[in-house]
Design a protein around this motif. Structure first.
Motif, short mmCIF file in Angstrom:
data_model
loop_
_atom_site.label_atom_id
_atom_site.label_comp_id
_atom_site.label_asym_id
_atom_site.label_seq_id
_atom_site.Cartn_x
_atom_site.Cartn_y
_atom_site.Cartn_z
N SER A 80 0.84 -1.12 -0.08
CA SER A 80 -0.04 0.12 -0.11
C SER A 80 0.83 1.26 0.26
O SER A 80 1.85 1.42 0.74
N PRO A 81 0.65 2.21 -0.83
CA PRO A 81 1.21 3.36 -0.85
C PRO A 81 1.01 4.43 0.43
O PRO A 81 2.20 4.95 0.91
N PHE A 82 -0.05 3.93 0.95
CA PHE A 82 -0.33 4.72 2.41
C PHE A 82 0.68 4.37 3.45
O PHE A 82 1.17 5.20 4.44
N ASP A 83 0.94 3.08 3.36
CA ASP A 83 1.86 2.49 4.74
C ASP A 83 3.28 3.16 4.38
O ASP A 83 3.98 3.31 5.05
N ALA A 84 3.60 3.15 3.05
CA ALA A 84 4.90 3.62 2.78
C ALA A 84 4.70 5.14 3.15
O ALA A 84 5.87 5.64 3.71
N LEU A 85 3.91 5.91 2.68
CA LEU A 85 3.67 7.26 3.05
C LEU A 85 3.91 7.47 4.72
O LEU A 85 4.70 8.33 5.33
N PHE A 86 3.20 6.42 5.54
CA PHE A 86 3.32 6.64 6.75
C PHE A 86 4.69 6.22 7.42
O PHE A 86 5.11 6.89 8.42
N PHE A 87 5.46 5.46 6.76
CA PHE A 87 6.96 5.09 7.13
C PHE A 87 7.67 6.39 7.07
O PHE A 87 8.52 6.71 7.87
N LEU A 88 7.53 7.05 5.83
CA LEU A 88 8.25 8.31 5.48
C LEU A 88 8.17 9.19 6.51
O LEU A 88 9.04 9.83 6.94
N LEU A 89 6.95 9.39 7.01
CA LEU A 89 6.68 10.62 7.68
C LEU A 89 6.71 10.38 9.16
O LEU A 89 7.43 11.20 10.05
N TYR A 90 6.56 9.02 9.71
CA TYR A 90 6.67 8.80 11.07
C TYR A 90 7.48 7.54 11.11
O TYR A 90 6.78 6.35 11.35
N PRO A 91 8.83 7.49 11.07
CA PRO A 91 9.49 6.14 10.88
C PRO A 91 9.48 5.50 12.41
O PRO A 91 9.53 4.33 12.54
N ASP A 92 9.47 6.30 13.40
CA ASP A 92 9.83 5.53 14.65
C ASP A 92 8.41 4.92 15.09
O ASP A 92 8.37 3.90 15.83
N ASN A 93 7.29 5.58 14.80
CA ASN A 93 6.14 5.12 15.17
C ASN A 93 5.73 4.14 14.28
O ASN A 93 5.07 3.18 14.73
N TYR A 94 6.38 4.00 13.10
CA TYR A 94 6.04 2.93 12.31
C TYR A 94 6.59 1.65 12.80
O TYR A 94 5.96 0.58 12.57
N ASN A 143 13.82 -1.15 3.55
CA ASN A 143 12.79 -0.36 4.43
C ASN A 143 11.42 -0.47 3.84
O ASN A 143 11.39 -1.06 2.50
N PRO A 144 10.39 -0.11 4.36
CA PRO A 144 9.01 -0.36 3.80
C PRO A 144 8.92 0.41 2.32
O PRO A 144 8.16 0.02 1.58
N PHE A 145 9.35 1.59 2.22
CA PHE A 145 9.66 2.57 1.22
C PHE A 145 10.07 1.75 -0.07
O PHE A 145 9.58 1.55 -1.05
N THR A 146 11.33 1.05 0.12
CA THR A 146 11.89 0.33 -0.94
C THR A 146 11.13 -0.79 -1.27
O THR A 146 10.93 -1.32 -2.47
N ILE A 147 10.50 -1.51 -0.31
CA ILE A 147 9.59 -2.50 -0.74
C ILE A 147 8.37 -2.20 -1.72
O ILE A 147 8.27 -2.93 -2.20
N HIS A 148 7.85 -1.17 -1.17
CA HIS A 148 6.90 -0.58 -1.96
C HIS A 148 7.20 -0.17 -3.38
O HIS A 148 6.36 -0.56 -4.26
N LEU A 149 8.49 0.22 -3.59
CA LEU A 149 8.81 0.49 -4.92
C LEU A 149 9.15 -0.75 -5.76
O LEU A 149 8.71 -0.71 -7.02
#
Length: 585
Positions: A207-221, A233-239
């Motif tokens: 999900s792109p929203f999951d990757a966006l959440f990781f970029l915005l709040y990596p510690d909370n993620y 990381n989740p952003f790379t997996i999403h790409l």
């Protein structure tokens, strides 16, 4: 590639079309209005970094949602439009080979999506003035938006090559987008007790929203992660997942474009012999809805539009109806089973109710707008609207007939999730039914004695009243989404625009109206209550889970709002249809 005639024609015509310009300007104006709404009243001088990150998160979440909603309008009709206008076969009579045709279609649609993403970046970059945002972070967000737009756009092209009608392609594209963008968290939420946490985490990263959440709040993620998947990381997996989706979509697009070329002659079959008729009737259960059998004449006082729509939509495609009902039926049972297994130790009724509400509203939101968004535009595209004008049928008869037929069509899919309603009723605490098994005769004898007492019915209503109210909210939501699609179809020129508008209205009602939950401090309490009154999910959660206690009578206000929206959409669609009936070109 730049000299490709299809690329030149498609890109030029789209850039000059009123539809494209309207969608782009509406997209940019909405982003500007949202940023203006989120901007701090005290200015950026008094803004701390965490508040800046919150504004950035809300803005780009809405930006990503709007972009996803616009993608099918640009891509899902690339091939079906050629088929519906009879120009698909002419493409293969040119000097271009199939690969050049495919690249031309791809280049035109993808370039429009890339331009759409680039046009939104100047507005988004204003968020950087609040501080706490680096250039590398902005670049990652731009890559995320671009990868999402391209992968979902290629998926829309694959749907367009696979389907014969534009409405079917758009609905399929929206359903796939909802699954890939919103339902990827379900495996981790429902199957984590079975292990394989790394697999569920990777599925969640699609999900792109999951990757966006990781970029915005990596510690909370990281707190929400059940396990650390890999070094990626989740952003790379999403790409990577976006690249896989794009590759699969390209394969389907290329294959079905060539396959459509080979069978462009059509494969319609008609039969008159008795043996063929007998063979079809023995093909149970589809003989019950045989669209080729002789039909009875329409009764004198029956709505002819309703009868025609029922025969052409509901009974003409029984395989799709039966398979769709079976899929929803199985999904509802599997969902309830997984919830029970996941929360078996401490089963909370509120959890089951919340999931049930989201599931049923999700089914309606996915199907209802797509079912009704082609009611008027399909007549215009097929050239049958002029014939309809020549009949004595009134515009209101056309509107009500089409709406009734689509309601029956959508009602079948609602009934298929009956087990969800049964589970919600089972979770209600009650002592009015006998303790014996329902399979025994003693149970029914005791029940017949109880129902003779008036106090039993009063107690029955007190226990199960909110289930009946929830069913009312569900039915009103269905009619609202159907009339929204009818409204969009009456005011649009093509089915693609109507479907995009209908799903946008549905997204506003179901998702955007949750804005007070996220940014309630920006609105007054009365204004937040007014916005939430549009949301059927919030209303259903209040009546079933006692949620949103700070907004009393929210579900009652939602009933009034749904009725008001239905009247508005129905009146507007009727007036527009009357205008089309009497307009002389």
């Amino acid at each position: 590639m730049l000299r490709n005639p299809i690329l030149t024609r498609e890109f030029t015509s789209s850039a000059r079309s009123l539809k494209c310009n309207f969608l782009v300007w509406a997209y940019l104006l909405l982003l500007g209005g949202i940023l203006l709404l989120l901007w701090p009243a005290g200015g950026i001088q008094s803004l701390i970094s965490e508040k800046s990150k919150q504004i950035f998160a809300l803005f780009f979440s809405i930006d990503l949602t709007l972009l996803i909603l616009l993608v099918p309008a640009f891509t899902a009709t690339a091939i079906t439009y050629e088929r519906e206008n009879g120009t698909f076969g002419a493409l293969f009579t040119t000097l271009m080979n199939p690969l050049e045709i495919m690249l031309g279609k791809l280049g035109a649609t993808i370039s429009l999506l890339v331009i759409l993403v680039l046009l939104s970046m100047p507005i988004a970059s204003i968020c950087a003035l609040t501080g706490g945002i680096s250039m590398g972070f902005m670049l990652k967000i731009l890559i995320l938006l671009g990868a999402t737009a391209i992968s979902y756009g290629l998926m829309g092209l694959a749907c367009s090559a696979l389907c014969k009608a534009s409405s079917t392609a758009i609905i399929m594209n929206y359903v796939l987008i909802m699954l890939l963008a919103g339902a990827t968290w379900l495996p981790e939420a429902l199957l984590s007790t079975f292990g394989f946490n790394q697999v569920w985490q990777i599925i969640r990263n699609i999900s792109p929203f999951d990757a966006l959440f990781f970029l915005l709040y990596p510690d909370n993620y990281k707190v929400t992660m059940a396990t650390s998947v890999t070094m990626l990381n989740p952003f790379t997996i999403h790409l990577i997942s976006a690249g896989i989706i794009s590759l699969i979509s390209l394969i389907f697009f290329y294959r079905y474009v060539l396959q459509s070329r080979e069978r462009s002659g059509g494969n319609k079959q008609f039969y008159t012999g008795g043996m063929k008729s007998l063979k079809r009737k023995l093909n149970w259960p589809f003989y019950l809805f045989d669209p080729l059998k002789r039909k009875k004449p329409i009764r004198r006082f029956a709505n002819p539009v309703f009868v025609a729509e029922m025969r052409s939509k509901l009974f003409a495609n029984p395989k799709f109806v039966l398979r769709g009902v079976s899929v929803i039926f199985i999904l509802s049972m599997v969902l309830l089973t997984l919830i029970s297994l996941q929360f078996g130790a401490v089963l909370r009724a509120g959890t089951v109710r919340t999931v049930s509400i989201i599931f049923q509203i999700g089914v309606v939101a996915m199907l209802a707008p797509g079912v009704s968004s082609g009611l008027i535009t399909d007549e215009l595209a097929a050239g049958t609207f002029m014939s309809l004008r020549m009949t004595p049928v009134k515009p209101y008869t056309v509107i009500t007939g089409k709406l009734k037929a689509t309601f029956f069509y959508a009602l079948i899919f609602i009934i298929s999730s009956l087990f969800v309603l049964i589970a919600m009723g089972y979770l209600e605490q009650q002592d009015i039914f006998p303790e014996a098994s329902m399979l025994s005769g003693d149970f029914w004898k005791a029940l017949l004695e109880k129902v003779k007492v008036a106090a039993w019915w009063k107690q029955f209503w007190e226990i199960y009243s909110r289930i009946f109210i929830w069913v009312g909210i569900l039915l009103l939501s269905t009619v609202t989404f159907l009339t929204a699609g009818l409204f969009a179809s009456a005011f649009s020129k093509t089915t693609s625009i109507a479907t995009a508008v209908a799903y946008s209205i549905t997204a506003v009602v179901c998702l955007v109206s949750f804005a007070p939950v996220m940014i309630g401090d920006r609105f007054s309490h009365a204004f937040s209550a007014w916005i939430l009154s549009f949301n059927p999910i919030a209303a259903a959660m209040q009546i079933t889970n006692d949620a949103f206690e700070s907004y009393p009578n929210l579900w009652i206000n939602n009933l009034y709002v749904m009725c008001g929206l239905i009247v508005f959409f129905l009146v507007a669609a009727t007036i527009r249809t009357w205008y089309l009936f009497h307009h002389q070109e």
